[in-house]
Design an enzyme around this catalytic site. Structure first.
Site, PDB file in Angstrom:
ATOM      1  CB  CYS A 202      58.239   8.736 -21.637  1.00  0.00           C
ATOM      2  SG  CYS A 202      59.644   7.952 -20.829  1.00  0.00           S
TER       3      CYS A 202
ATOM      4  N   GLY B 206      61.404  11.406 -26.239  1.00  0.00           N
ATOM      5  CA  GLY B 206      62.165  10.201 -25.949  1.00  0.00           C
ATOM      6  C   GLY B 206      62.753   9.614 -27.214  1.00  0.00           C
TER       7      GLY B 206
ATOM      8  CG  ASN C 269      55.451  11.489 -19.513  1.00  0.00           C
ATOM      9  OD1 ASN C 269      54.909  12.558 -19.749  1.00  0.00           O
ATOM     10  ND2 ASN C 269      56.725  11.417 -19.185  1.00  0.00           N
TER      11      ASN C 269
ATOM     12  CE1 TYR D  33      65.578  20.861 -24.048  1.00  0.00           C
ATOM     13  CE2 TYR D  33      64.778  19.144 -22.590  1.00  0.00           C
ATOM     14  CZ  TYR D  33      65.572  19.548 -23.645  1.00  0.00           C
ATOM     15  OH  TYR D  33      66.346  18.637 -24.312  1.00  0.00           O
TER      16      TYR D  33
END
Length: 462
Positions: free
Chosen positions: A2, A28, A102, A244
């Site tokens: 998030c 997100g 998060n 990533y």
């Protein structure tokens, strides 16, 4: 996975929060929300969808105030439902509070069971609500002390941004799993911002001051900034952020993500060389590592796959007949780049292998003579419990198959991963940061223990 954002002391707090969330959209895509504080009252707009679809001109009229917190959500704990949209808000005997989170709490189910036994009523499925329940039950005299008391009971990953009637608070868990940074607006030196990544600062013309420290509660109010230390455990920043999650133009723990991914690609080329004619990335997350691979191997870099940026995640398509085309909806090969060539395909990670298999077949169908897959991270062998959306161990192809077996399944001529040692060499640099690499090694800094009589949380792969 998030994104969180907060701003203190700006007349257009909601508008700048919108821009910050827009820059964090990659973290997100399921829902977005902003909560503002004006004269002791919290105002909220929260909806399912992308930031640009949720917030239109009429929505900003509902968000007055000089303090704001925002959130973009991708589900790991709790379903993809309107009731789970953040920031979550609550009113209790000491006032109002909103929180954006998060990360994942590894003991949330245990705490929830205990709280429900004591009569607590939950309005969402989110593990974040456990923090609000503990906060409301604390007997400590001040908000910060109540927050310390509540966080003393939770375990796991949490980067939090909270808003009260007159304060903005930023919190990072004692291990520092997920990122959180502090900045200041250039044209409003008394306006402070916090965000998951520095790319949010670039858009609103703010400068990074520093990272929020692991175990730190940073309080921003009209008296200035002050810091409270919860506790500090062994630092374990999530290495997958560099692999990533983060945008390449962000800086995490003083290490530019772009430089880290270039280094991953270069190291991969040294560890797993291959005779080939062209290096092709899987866009967008494999692009920077592929540039590093091409540079180190001196093989030409080409965009042999083109991504359609107007397609959502493939798991949301409602019918199997549509889902079948998921990869083709996102990616399309460029035959002149691939035809007759020995192709090195560089991607950031390999989880289930189903998408990679389709990509390899797609490249072969476009005329490639050989297809060699190179992954710029180690094999994913264990699920993550700290906020990454990875499936159960039984669904992780590298947990039960060798690279040669996986290559045959993918129909690739060869498959090679970056080693765990090579990854650490690429990301450490001069930062001295120590990382959590549990998804690659199975070594968990904090173990997830499901409550008795309940099944383990299922983390669903996109």
């Amino acid at each position: 996975m998030c994104g969180v954002f907060g701003i203190f002391n700006h007349p257009e707090a909601a508008n700048l929060s919108y821009l910050g969330l827009h820059a964090l959209q990659h973290r997100g895509q399921e829902s977005a929300g902003i909560v503002t504080s004006q004269e002791g009252t919290l105002h909220a707009v929260r909806k399912m969808g992308h930031v640009a679809d949720v917030f239109i001109n009429t929505e900003f009229g509902q968000l007055p105030g000089r303090i704001a917190v925002g959130h973009v959500r991708y589900t790991t704990a709790g379903g993809s439902l309107p009731k789970n949209i953040q920031p979550l808000t609550a009113e209790y005997r000491h006032g109002s509070v909103a929180v954006a989170h998060n990360g994942n709490l590894v003991n949330a189910e245990l705490l929830r069971e205990e709280l429900e036994h004591d009569g607590a009523i939950f309005s969402s499925q989110s593990d974040t609500e456990v923090i609000l329940q503990l906060l409301a039950r604390s007997r400590e005299p001040t908000f910060v002390e109540r927050l310390c008391d509540a966080l003393g009971r939770v375990q796991g990953a949490y980067s939090l941004v909270l808003v009260t009637e007159d304060k903005l608070l930023a919190v990072r868990d004692p291990h520092g799993f997920r990122p959180l940074v502090l900045g200041r607006l250039r044209n409003h030196p008394n306006s402070y911002v916090v965000a998951s990544e520095t790319c949010a600062f670039d858009l609103i013309e703010a400068d990074k001051i520093r990272d929020i420290a692991p175990g730190e509660i940073l309080v921003i109010d009209n008296t200035g900034l002050r810091s409270v230390q919860l506790r500090r455990d062994n630092r374990r920043f999530c290495v997958f952020e560099h692999v990533y999650f983060a945008r390449p133009d962000s800086v995490l723990d003083d290490l530019p993500v772009y430089e880290a991914r270039i280094a991953m690609g270069e190291q991969l080329a040294r560890e797993a060389p291959v005779e080939a004619d062209v290096v092709v990335p899987v866009p967008d997350s494999g692009v920077v590592a592929a540039l590093g691979f091409a540079k180190a191997s001196q093989i030409p870099f080409e965009m042999g796959l083109i991504r359609n940026h107007y397609v959502g995640r493939t798991f949301i398509e409602p019918k199997d007949s549509i889902r079948h085309f998921g990869v083709k909806l996102k990616l399309n090969p460029v035959p002149p780049v691939l035809r007759g060539k020995r192709v090195v395909v560089v991607d950031d990670s390999l989880v289930r292998g189903t998408t990679s298999r389709k990509i390899v077949k797609m490249i072969r169908a476009a005329g490639a003579r050989e297809v060699h897959l190179r992954i710029s991270s180690p094999p994913v062998i264990s699920p993550c419990y700290y906020g990454i959306d990875t499936p159960t161990r039984s669904e992780l192809i590298a947990a039960s198959h060798t690279p040669d077996e996986i290559a045959r399944y993918l129909t690739a001529d060869s498959l090679a991963y970056l080693s765990a040692e090579g990854l650490m060499k690429a990301v450490r640099g001069d930062s001295g940061t120590t990382y959590c690499d549990a998804c690659f090694t199975g070594r968990y800094p904090i173990r997830f223990i499901p409550p008795p009589g309940r099944r383990q949380l299922r983390l669903i792969e996109a």
